[in-house]
Design an enzyme around this catalytic site. Structure first.
Site, mmCIF file in Angstrom:
data_model
loop_
_atom_site.group_PDB
_atom_site.id
_atom_site.type_symbol
_atom_site.label_atom_id
_atom_site.label_comp_id
_atom_site.label_asym_id
_atom_site.label_seq_id
_atom_site.Cartn_x
_atom_site.Cartn_y
_atom_site.Cartn_z
ATOM 1 C CB SER A 36 -0.944 0.008 1.209
ATOM 2 O OG SER A 36 -0.212 -0.118 2.414
ATOM 3 N N GLY A 73 -1.847 -4.280 1.095
ATOM 4 C CA GLY A 73 -1.987 -5.457 1.947
ATOM 5 C C GLY A 73 -1.026 -6.585 1.629
ATOM 6 C CG ASN A 102 1.042 -5.200 4.601
ATOM 7 O OD1 ASN A 102 0.372 -4.513 5.365
ATOM 8 N ND2 ASN A 102 1.183 -4.899 3.321
ATOM 9 C CG ASP A 183 -3.728 4.786 8.034
ATOM 10 O OD1 ASP A 183 -2.855 5.678 8.018
ATOM 11 O OD2 ASP A 183 -3.957 4.053 7.053
ATOM 12 C CG HIS A 186 -1.426 3.773 4.410
ATOM 13 N ND1 HIS A 186 -2.229 3.182 5.360
ATOM 14 C CD2 HIS A 186 -0.868 2.763 3.697
ATOM 15 C CE1 HIS A 186 -2.156 1.865 5.235
ATOM 16 N NE2 HIS A 186 -1.348 1.583 4.227
#
Length: 207
Positions: A36, A73, A102, A183, A186
């Protein structure tokens, strides 16, 4: 005699200019194999740093076609599974590997991540492309020991495989809250031009 010298000068200058123009026109293909952080998470893909990268690299006299093979992801295992098709479809000259975040966030064993990354590197080399890795780091709350093992995966593979290791751009972005999404993981669209400049500056010497 003077006319002959002038003619030779013009001929040599034109030849050199054509050679330089041809070199700039020859475009290398760069595949970004990422997650991502490269996939343009929650934004138009045209805003993502891989989409901006060709124009920035042009400032370094590097003509590069960028194929963004990143999926939000993805783990190193996901990237490894997708890589053969990407290599066959795009026949890249260079592959920038931006994977592992991840794996770390899910607490995967560093040995597993290292094995996956090594297989990715080997596949890239076997396909006749040049692998380049990006150092990935995870939040400190995963513990000092895990963080050290995680980061060592990249430095050790870079040394062992003798491939370039680019610094992690997120370390700089995360210091600017206005550039981070809610979040806390990002970068926003506003950060993408800076990331493209950062990556180009680190990357161009290996192209």
């Amino acid at each position: 005699m003077t006319r002959l010298i002038s003619f030779l000068f013009i001929f040599l200058f034109s030849t050199a200019s054509l050679a330089q123009s041809s070199a700039l026109e020859k475009s290398a293909t760069l595949l970004v194999l990422g997650d991502s952080l490269s996939a343009g998470y929650n934004m138009d893909i045209k805003q993502s740093w891989p989409s901006l990268l060709p124009d920035v690299l042009a400032n370094y006299d590097k003509a590069v076609t960028v194929v963004n093979g990143s999926i939000s992801g993805d783990t190193t295992g996901n990237g490894l599974a997708r890589l053969p098709q990407l290599l066959e479809s795009h026949t890249p000259d260079i592959v920038l590997i931006e994977l592992g975040a991840n794996d770390g966030l899910r607490g995967f064993p560093p040995k597993l991540m290292s094995a996956n990354l090594e297989k990715i590197i080997d596949q890239v080399v076997s396909a006749g492309a040049k692998p380049i890795m990006m150092q990935i780091k995870i939040p400190p709350n995963y513990g000092k020991r895990y963080n050290q093992q995680f980061e060592y995966v990249y430095t050790s593979l870079s040394d062992h495989k003798n491939i370039p290791l680019l610094p992690f751009f997120l370390e700089h972005i995360i210091l600017k809250p206005e550039w981070m999404m809610n979040d806390g993981l990002h970068p926003k669209p506003e950060a993408q031009p800076w990331i493209a400049e950062f990556v180009a500056k680190e990357l161009y010497q290996y192209l």
